[in-house]
Design a protein around this motif. Sequence first.
Motif, PDB file in Angstrom:
ATOM      1  N   TYR A  10       0.834  -1.198   0.000  1.00  0.00           N
ATOM      2  CA  TYR A  10       0.000   0.000   0.000  1.00  0.00           C
ATOM      3  C   TYR A  10       0.873   1.253   0.000  1.00  0.00           C
ATOM      4  N   PRO A  11       0.376   2.329  -0.608  1.00  0.00           N
ATOM      5  CA  PRO A  11       1.120   3.587  -0.633  1.00  0.00           C
ATOM      6  C   PRO A  11       0.666   4.511   0.497  1.00  0.00           C
ATOM      7  N   VAL A  12       1.549   5.429   0.842  1.00  0.00           N
ATOM      8  CA  VAL A  12       1.220   6.500   1.788  1.00  0.00           C
ATOM      9  C   VAL A  12       1.746   7.790   1.167  1.00  0.00           C
ATOM     10  N   PHE A  13       0.914   8.807   1.128  1.00  0.00           N
ATOM     11  CA  PHE A  13       1.319  10.107   0.584  1.00  0.00           C
ATOM     12  C   PHE A  13       1.113  11.177   1.644  1.00  0.00           C
ATOM     13  N   ASN A  14       1.865  12.244   1.535  1.00  0.00           N
ATOM     14  CA  ASN A  14       1.556  13.418   2.342  1.00  0.00           C
ATOM     15  C   ASN A  14       1.219  14.569   1.407  1.00  0.00           C
ATOM     16  N   TYR A  15       0.439  15.492   1.915  1.00  0.00           N
ATOM     17  CA  TYR A  15      -0.045  16.626   1.119  1.00  0.00           C
ATOM     18  C   TYR A  15       0.183  17.925   1.885  1.00  0.00           C
ATOM     19  N   PRO A  16       1.450  18.366   2.000  1.00  0.00           N
ATOM     20  CA  PRO A  16       1.713  19.594   2.749  1.00  0.00           C
ATOM     21  C   PRO A  16       1.200  20.824   2.005  1.00  0.00           C
ATOM     22  N   GLN A  17       0.886  21.831   2.760  1.00  0.00           N
ATOM     23  CA  GLN A  17       0.535  23.134   2.218  1.00  0.00           C
ATOM     24  C   GLN A  17       1.655  24.095   2.597  1.00  0.00           C
ATOM     25  N   VAL A  18       1.722  25.229   1.963  1.00  0.00           N
ATOM     26  CA  VAL A  18       2.756  26.208   2.284  1.00  0.00           C
ATOM     27  C   VAL A  18       2.645  26.554   3.766  1.00  0.00           C
ATOM     28  N   GLY A  19       3.699  26.295   4.496  1.00  0.00           N
ATOM     29  CA  GLY A  19       3.735  26.595   5.923  1.00  0.00           C
ATOM     30  C   GLY A  19       2.996  25.592   6.801  1.00  0.00           C
ATOM     31  N   VAL A  20       2.412  24.549   6.203  1.00  0.00           N
ATOM     32  CA  VAL A  20       1.667  23.553   6.976  1.00  0.00           C
ATOM     33  C   VAL A  20       2.181  22.152   6.592  1.00  0.00           C
ATOM     34  N   PRO A  21       3.124  21.617   7.367  1.00  0.00           N
ATOM     35  CA  PRO A  21       3.641  20.282   7.057  1.00  0.00           C
ATOM     36  C   PRO A  21       2.556  19.216   7.226  1.00  0.00           C
ATOM     37  N   ASP A  22       2.740  18.093   6.576  1.00  0.00           N
ATOM     38  CA  ASP A  22       1.820  16.960   6.691  1.00  0.00           C
ATOM     39  C   ASP A  22       2.625  15.732   7.109  1.00  0.00           C
ATOM     40  N   PRO A  23       2.495  15.280   8.365  1.00  0.00           N
ATOM     41  CA  PRO A  23       3.285  14.150   8.851  1.00  0.00           C
ATOM     42  C   PRO A  23       2.687  12.775   8.542  1.00  0.00           C
ATOM     43  N   ALA A  24       1.792  12.661   7.566  1.00  0.00           N
ATOM     44  CA  ALA A  24       1.094  11.400   7.298  1.00  0.00           C
ATOM     45  C   ALA A  24       2.050  10.224   7.101  1.00  0.00           C
ATOM     46  N   ILE A  25       3.126  10.422   6.358  1.00  0.00           N
ATOM     47  CA  ILE A  25       4.055   9.319   6.068  1.00  0.00           C
ATOM     48  C   ILE A  25       4.744   8.856   7.345  1.00  0.00           C
ATOM     49  N   ASN A  26       5.338   9.789   8.065  1.00  0.00           N
ATOM     50  CA  ASN A  26       6.052   9.403   9.271  1.00  0.00           C
ATOM     51  C   ASN A  26       5.099   8.958  10.373  1.00  0.00           C
ATOM     52  N   ASN A  27       3.858   9.457  10.370  1.00  0.00           N
ATOM     53  CA  ASN A  27       2.856   8.958  11.322  1.00  0.00           C
ATOM     54  C   ASN A  27       2.556   7.488  11.060  1.00  0.00           C
ATOM     55  N   ASP A  28       2.485   7.094   9.786  1.00  0.00           N
ATOM     56  CA  ASP A  28       2.235   5.690   9.474  1.00  0.00           C
ATOM     57  C   ASP A  28       3.415   4.835   9.922  1.00  0.00           C
ATOM     58  N   LEU A  29       4.621   5.334   9.755  1.00  0.00           N
ATOM     59  CA  LEU A  29       5.788   4.596  10.221  1.00  0.00           C
ATOM     60  C   LEU A  29       5.745   4.422  11.736  1.00  0.00           C
ATOM     61  N   VAL A  30       5.409   5.469  12.463  1.00  0.00           N
ATOM     62  CA  VAL A  30       5.307   5.367  13.921  1.00  0.00           C
ATOM     63  C   VAL A  30       4.230   4.348  14.305  1.00  0.00           C
ATOM     64  N   ARG A  31       3.100   4.374  13.607  1.00  0.00           N
ATOM     65  CA  ARG A  31       2.019   3.413  13.885  1.00  0.00           C
ATOM     66  C   ARG A  31       2.531   1.987  13.734  1.00  0.00           C
ATOM     67  N   LEU A  32       3.282   1.722  12.667  1.00  0.00           N
ATOM     68  CA  LEU A  32       3.833   0.383  12.453  1.00  0.00           C
ATOM     69  C   LEU A  32       4.863   0.026  13.530  1.00  0.00           C
ATOM     70  N   LEU A  33       5.766   0.942  13.841  1.00  0.00           N
ATOM     71  CA  LEU A  33       6.777   0.682  14.860  1.00  0.00           C
ATOM     72  C   LEU A  33       6.157   0.427  16.229  1.00  0.00           C
ATOM     73  N   ASP A  34       5.086   1.124  16.529  1.00  0.00           N
ATOM     74  CA  ASP A  34       4.427   0.955  17.826  1.00  0.00           C
ATOM     75  C   ASP A  34       3.774  -0.416  17.979  1.00  0.00           C
TER      76      ASP A  34
END
Length: 190
Positions: free
Chosen positions: A16-40
């Motif tokens: 499965y893929p994971v994408f992030n969609y940051p906006q100017v000045g607004v980071p999107d941690p979706a990718i690293n959040n999924d990694l943390v979920r798996l590690l946890d």
Amino acid sequence: MPSASPSASPPEPALYPVFNYPQVGVPDPAINNDLVRLLDQVPSDADITAAFFVIQPNYPVVDALINAFSRGARVKVVLDSGDGQSASTNQAVDETFARLAAALGNDPAATSYAVQCVLSCISKASESINHNKFVAMSATGDLSDVVFQSTANIRSDGSGDGAWNAAVVSSGNPQVYGSYMGYAAGLAAL
């Protein structure tokens, strides 16, 4: 006469893929959040092998790696040296290494460790880097042979959560998992 309980076939490999969609000045941690979920979800008897280029010392992925080790998982991390990068990036990588090595140790012959590459680990060409961004987990949750491969650095800004990135997660494929483990062993051999 047929068996009363049919034998279960192994699960199909999943991807499965994971994408992030940051906006100017607004980071999107979706990718690293999924990694943390798996590690946890990595159990105490599992293996985690990771290689990163840029990683911030207080980022949740670092906490998740240390927490998995504290639960009894075997955790091996190979980091870029940070040499040749900006002073702030080099400092972040060095601080991350110090934090991980304090928890995991830094002996690549041990079952858990953190090491820093000289140049790219494998290549000794001048200005080469360890540009990897992957984590291989023998098990997490109900998944086995999991590989998380990302384009995102492990940081909350810039080339991490602040930039358009993608990751792919493979599970149930021992060949892919084995390939990553073989490659990681070469990195750690320094």
